[in-house]
Design an enzyme around this catalytic site. Structure first.
Site, PDB file in Angstrom:
ATOM      1  N   GLU A 104     -10.158   9.157  -0.780  1.00 15.43           N
ATOM      2  CA  GLU A 104     -10.159   7.591  -1.138  1.00 15.43           C
ATOM      3  C   GLU A 104     -10.874   6.705  -0.371  1.00 15.43           C
ATOM      4  O   GLU A 104     -10.813   6.968   0.952  1.00 15.43           O
ATOM      5  CB  GLU A 104      -8.782   7.256  -1.421  1.00 15.43           C
ATOM      6  N   ASP A 106     -11.102   2.468   0.257  1.00 16.25           N
ATOM      7  CA  ASP A 106     -10.442   1.204  -0.203  1.00 16.25           C
ATOM      8  C   ASP A 106     -10.847   0.045   0.106  1.00 16.25           C
ATOM      9  O   ASP A 106     -11.116  -0.191   1.575  1.00 16.25           O
ATOM     10  CB  ASP A 106      -9.106   1.515   0.169  1.00 16.25           C
ATOM     11  N   GLU A 108      -8.829  -3.448   0.195  1.00 15.45           N
ATOM     12  CA  GLU A 108      -7.610  -4.297  -0.328  1.00 15.45           C
ATOM     13  C   GLU A 108      -7.750  -5.588   0.142  1.00 15.45           C
ATOM     14  O   GLU A 108      -7.527  -5.802   1.237  1.00 15.45           O
ATOM     15  CB  GLU A 108      -6.445  -3.690   0.066  1.00 15.45           C
TER      16      GLU A 108
END
Ligand SMILES: *[C@@H]1O[C@H](CO)[C@@H](O)[C@H](O)[C@H]1NC(C)=O
Ligand SMILES: *[C@@H]1O[C@H](CO)[C@@H](O)[C@H](O)[C@H]1NC(C)=O
Length: 291
Positions: A104, A106, A108
């Site tokens: 993953e 990311d 955020e």
């Protein structure tokens, strides 16, 4: 060559050039690359797919996902974050595999009370292991306008970019035993949800539902990446003809190193590599990655 076939050729060329021009001008619509994961009350597809709003309220979180999976490429979205009191909200934008050995990448965006800065947290999971958080503040108000958030992902490195400025690099450090993301196809996702247990000021500021709905807006839905067909990753791994594999993209240019240094010196607020309370020994990739 007969005049007739010459004319036909010329017409084909003109049509092709016109196609290229149209192609360059028409933005890629949301529905070309993405599917919504929520009901129409929580995702609004606007301007014939030119822009999309994700809506968080008391009834539901919301999100969208790419139709396809990719292995290497350049992924970008333009996002305008929740204005005003966004405390407790998390707007996530990431690539992820759907395997047990989770990969993953990311972004955020952690909301804040009015007037206080959003935090942008990034993380990398490779073969199931994450815990590689970094946080920055942004040098602009991300709720006032659309800004580009992109990932350049090739066999050597993953660069996180904000309006073309690199904010983080995760190098391929397989040679020193750190897993890299170069086997598993990943989809592109975005979502907005209630993260008030942890997101804002360490979880001390909760989401205020009287401010709902919370709306994040998106545009720019093109994906320039190697699409994995029928789970066959070989063509993407073997393929060296894609621009993001070129030598210029295998390490940062000196201007990009300057930009990254500027980000680290002025905007970095948390770095797992420097958190000795949490990690007694520094992760091995920290010595390798420029930030
Ligand atoms: C919110 O604002 C506070 C105060 O300026 C700051 O300490 C914090 O890092 C900001 N971001 C988040 C996500 O809490
Ligand atoms: C390389 O990837 C591109 C798309 O990213 C594709 O058009 C091309 O056919 C691929 N080439 C090979 C040899 O697989």
């Amino acid at each position: 060559m007969t005049l007739h076939s010459y004319m036909a050729d010329l017409v084909m060329t003109i049509v092709f050039v016109m196609f290229l021009i149209v192609e360059a001008q028409v933005p890629v619509s949301f529905t070309q690359n993405y599917l919504s994961s929520t009901d129409p009350n929580h995702i609004r597809v606007l301007n014939a797919g030119g822009s999309v709003d994700l809506v968080l309220d008391q009834y539901s979180a919301s999100g969208f996902a790419s139709k396809n999976k990719y292995l290497f490429g350049f992924i970008e979205l333009q996002i305008k974050l929740v204005p005003g009191n966004s405390a407790g909200t998390v707007t996530a934008y990431y690539m992820a595999s759907d395997t047990m050995q989770h990969d993953e990448i990311d972004f955020e965006f952690l909301g804040n009370v009015s007037g206080q800065p959003y935090s942008l947290q990034t993380n990398v999971y490779a073969s199931g292991t994450g815990d590689r958080e970094q946080r920055i503040n942004l040098w602009f108000d991300p709720t006032a306008d659309f800004h580009s958030y992109s990932l350049l992902w090739n066999k050597q490195q993953i660069i996180f970019l904000v309006d073309q400025t690199p904010i983080r690099v995760y190098m391929n450090s397989e040679d020193i035993g750190v897993p890299y993301l170069n086997q598993q196809p990943m989809g592109v996702y975005s979502s907005i949800w209630n993260g008030d247990q942890w997101a804002t000021q360490g979880g001390s500021v909760k989401l205020d539902w009287t401010m709902a709905p919370f709306v994040a807006s998106y545009q720019g839905f093109s994906i320039d990446a190697c699409q994995v067909q029928n789970a066959n990753t070989t063509p993407c791994i073997a393929n060296t003809s894609n621009w993001w594999e070129y030598v210029d993209y295998q390490m940062l240019a000196s201007r990009q190193i300057n930009d990254l240094t500027w980000v680290r010196d002025n905007w970095l607020t948390y770095n797992y590599c420097a958190d000795r309370r949490r990690f007694k020994t520094q992760a091995p990739e920290c010595a390798r990655n420029p930030l």
